[in-house]
Design a protein around this motif. Sequence first.
Motif, PDB file in Angstrom:
ATOM      1  N   VAL A   1       8.603 -17.153   5.914  1.00  0.00           N
ATOM      2  CA  VAL A   1       9.416 -15.983   6.255  1.00  0.00           C
ATOM      3  C   VAL A   1       9.659 -15.943   7.764  1.00  0.00           C
ATOM      4  N   ALA A   2       8.613 -16.149   8.547  1.00  0.00           N
ATOM      5  CA  ALA A   2       8.754 -16.133  10.008  1.00  0.00           C
ATOM      6  C   ALA A   2       9.703 -17.234  10.474  1.00  0.00           C
ATOM      7  N   ALA A   3       9.599 -18.413   9.878  1.00  0.00           N
ATOM      8  CA  ALA A   3      10.487 -19.526  10.256  1.00  0.00           C
ATOM      9  C   ALA A   3      11.940 -19.207   9.920  1.00  0.00           C
ATOM     10  N   ALA A   4      12.181 -18.635   8.736  1.00  0.00           N
ATOM     11  CA  ALA A   4      13.545 -18.271   8.348  1.00  0.00           C
ATOM     12  C   ALA A   4      14.096 -17.203   9.299  1.00  0.00           C
ATOM     13  N   TYR A   5      13.275 -16.249   9.654  1.00  0.00           N
ATOM     14  CA  TYR A   5      13.680 -15.186  10.561  1.00  0.00           C
ATOM     15  C   TYR A   5      14.072 -15.741  11.934  1.00  0.00           C
ATOM     16  N   THR A   6      13.284 -16.696  12.438  1.00  0.00           N
ATOM     17  CA  THR A   6      13.604 -17.264  13.759  1.00  0.00           C
ATOM     18  C   THR A   6      14.902 -18.063  13.728  1.00  0.00           C
ATOM     19  N   LYS A   7      15.346 -18.458  12.531  1.00  0.00           N
ATOM     20  CA  LYS A   7      16.618 -19.176  12.392  1.00  0.00           C
ATOM     21  C   LYS A   7      17.782 -18.200  12.187  1.00  0.00           C
ATOM     22  N   GLY A   8      17.509 -16.892  12.276  1.00  0.00           N
ATOM     23  CA  GLY A   8      18.569 -15.895  12.193  1.00  0.00           C
ATOM     24  C   GLY A   8      18.884 -15.401  10.795  1.00  0.00           C
ATOM     25  N   ILE A   9      18.054 -15.709   9.826  1.00  0.00           N
ATOM     26  CA  ILE A   9      18.301 -15.233   8.455  1.00  0.00           C
ATOM     27  C   ILE A   9      17.815 -13.799   8.325  1.00  0.00           C
ATOM     28  N   VAL A  10      18.654 -12.949   7.751  1.00  0.00           N
ATOM     29  CA  VAL A  10      18.270 -11.580   7.435  1.00  0.00           C
ATOM     30  C   VAL A  10      17.541 -11.642   6.100  1.00  0.00           C
ATOM     31  N   LEU A  11      16.281 -11.201   6.087  1.00  0.00           N
ATOM     32  CA  LEU A  11      15.443 -11.260   4.891  1.00  0.00           C
ATOM     33  C   LEU A  11      15.322  -9.867   4.287  1.00  0.00           C
ATOM     34  N   VAL A  12      15.632  -9.760   2.994  1.00  0.00           N
ATOM     35  CA  VAL A  12      15.572  -8.486   2.280  1.00  0.00           C
ATOM     36  C   VAL A  12      14.604  -8.657   1.125  1.00  0.00           C
ATOM     37  N   GLY A  13      13.557  -7.809   1.070  1.00  0.00           N
ATOM     38  CA  GLY A  13      12.523  -7.960   0.055  1.00  0.00           C
ATOM     39  C   GLY A  13      12.277  -6.695  -0.737  1.00  0.00           C
ATOM     40  N   ALA A  14      11.846  -6.879  -1.980  1.00  0.00           N
ATOM     41  CA  ALA A  14      11.509  -5.762  -2.863  1.00  0.00           C
ATOM     42  C   ALA A  14      10.180  -5.157  -2.445  1.00  0.00           C
ATOM     43  N   ALA A  15      10.159  -3.842  -2.226  1.00  0.00           N
ATOM     44  CA  ALA A  15       8.922  -3.154  -1.861  1.00  0.00           C
ATOM     45  C   ALA A  15       7.906  -3.214  -2.998  1.00  0.00           C
ATOM     46  N   GLY A  16       8.379  -3.286  -4.232  1.00  0.00           N
ATOM     47  CA  GLY A  16       7.490  -3.396  -5.385  1.00  0.00           C
ATOM     48  C   GLY A  16       7.524  -2.185  -6.277  1.00  0.00           C
ATOM     49  N   ASN A  17       6.980  -2.357  -7.467  1.00  0.00           N
ATOM     50  CA  ASN A  17       6.944  -1.282  -8.467  1.00  0.00           C
ATOM     51  C   ASN A  17       5.516  -0.985  -8.902  1.00  0.00           C
ATOM     52  N   ALA A  18       4.593  -0.978  -7.945  1.00  0.00           N
ATOM     53  CA  ALA A  18       3.186  -0.714  -8.244  1.00  0.00           C
ATOM     54  C   ALA A  18       2.816   0.758  -8.052  1.00  0.00           C
ATOM     55  N   GLY A  19       3.795   1.595  -7.760  1.00  0.00           N
ATOM     56  CA  GLY A  19       3.552   3.031  -7.664  1.00  0.00           C
ATOM     57  C   GLY A  19       3.416   3.541  -6.244  1.00  0.00           C
ATOM     58  N   PRO A  20       3.504   4.866  -6.104  1.00  0.00           N
ATOM     59  CA  PRO A  20       3.508   5.483  -4.775  1.00  0.00           C
ATOM     60  C   PRO A  20       2.209   5.301  -3.994  1.00  0.00           C
ATOM     61  N   SER A  21       1.092   5.043  -4.661  1.00  0.00           N
ATOM     62  CA  SER A  21      -0.168   4.887  -3.931  1.00  0.00           C
ATOM     63  C   SER A  21      -0.539   3.417  -3.712  1.00  0.00           C
ATOM     64  N   SER A  22       0.362   2.513  -4.039  1.00  0.00           N
ATOM     65  CA  SER A  22       0.093   1.080  -3.873  1.00  0.00           C
ATOM     66  C   SER A  22      -0.051   0.708  -2.406  1.00  0.00           C
ATOM     67  N   ALA A  23      -0.913  -0.263  -2.181  1.00  0.00           N
ATOM     68  CA  ALA A  23      -0.976  -0.879  -0.857  1.00  0.00           C
ATOM     69  C   ALA A  23       0.342  -1.614  -0.637  1.00  0.00           C
ATOM     70  N   PRO A  24       0.699  -1.896   0.609  1.00  0.00           N
ATOM     71  CA  PRO A  24       1.934  -2.647   0.862  1.00  0.00           C
ATOM     72  C   PRO A  24       1.921  -3.990   0.143  1.00  0.00           C
ATOM     73  N   LEU A  25       3.076  -4.389  -0.366  1.00  0.00           N
ATOM     74  CA  LEU A  25       3.220  -5.674  -1.043  1.00  0.00           C
ATOM     75  C   LEU A  25       4.125  -6.573  -0.206  1.00  0.00           C
ATOM     76  N   TYR A  26       3.974  -7.853  -0.424  1.00  0.00           N
ATOM     77  CA  TYR A  26       4.641  -8.866   0.390  1.00  0.00           C
ATOM     78  C   TYR A  26       5.586  -9.704  -0.454  1.00  0.00           C
ATOM     79  N   PRO A  27       6.613 -10.250   0.119  1.00  0.00           N
ATOM     80  CA  PRO A  27       6.912 -10.397   1.544  1.00  0.00           C
ATOM     81  C   PRO A  27       7.561  -9.183   2.200  1.00  0.00           C
ATOM     82  N   ALA A  28       7.898  -8.138   1.438  1.00  0.00           N
ATOM     83  CA  ALA A  28       8.586  -6.979   2.025  1.00  0.00           C
ATOM     84  C   ALA A  28       7.795  -6.326   3.157  1.00  0.00           C
ATOM     85  N   ALA A  29       6.474  -6.400   3.129  1.00  0.00           N
ATOM     86  CA  ALA A  29       5.651  -5.753   4.158  1.00  0.00           C
ATOM     87  C   ALA A  29       5.543  -6.570   5.446  1.00  0.00           C
ATOM     88  N   TYR A  30       6.032  -7.801   5.451  1.00  0.00           N
ATOM     89  CA  TYR A  30       6.033  -8.561   6.700  1.00  0.00           C
ATOM     90  C   TYR A  30       7.064  -7.940   7.646  1.00  0.00           C
TER      91      TYR A  30
END
Length: 176
Positions: free
Chosen positions: A126-155
């Motif tokens: 993800v970091a490598a793609a970002y440094t190449k100028g790619i806009v990364l869009v990720g799903a926050a997840g469907n683990a509920g409102p009390s879920s810990a952050p999920l990845y790659p969206a939390a990067y």
Amino acid sequence: PFAALPGGRGVKVAIIDTCVDRNHAEIQGSVRSFFDATPSRSQSCSAENHGTAVGSLIGGHDQIRGSAPGAELMEARAFTETEEEKEVAATSREIALALDWAAKQGARVANLSFAGPSDPLVERAVAAAYTKGIVLVGAAGNAGPSSAPLYPAAYPEVIAVTATDARRALYSAANR
């Protein structure tokens, strides 16, 4: 620069997901390139696959008006259905290979509609793609409102997107 490109015309959008049914009416003619990071190398793909649904939401131009119907979709298959559990899964290596391919092919946007724990290899990809100028869009997840952050969206390099329901209210199982 995106304001000058109505409907995503000329923008390469990589879909890192399951396969995309390139003959589906919504996206027929929009999938311009293909990469399979999975070991299966299967050429079959059904219309109900998650990748096809994501492709339709982005580039739909039939009954669904996608967010970027003029975009050039790039199918980067990293996920497959496992035979034994009938679950959709990918390895970090397959995700990293798909992101690397997308970057080398000139993707401007990468859609990452999957969520899980933090992973060092995916984080580096993800970091490598970002440094190449790619806009990364990720799903926050469907683990509920009390879920810990999920990845790659939390990067920090990824724009996290959550879900709404049919009434356009926050989806009850959506991560916050």
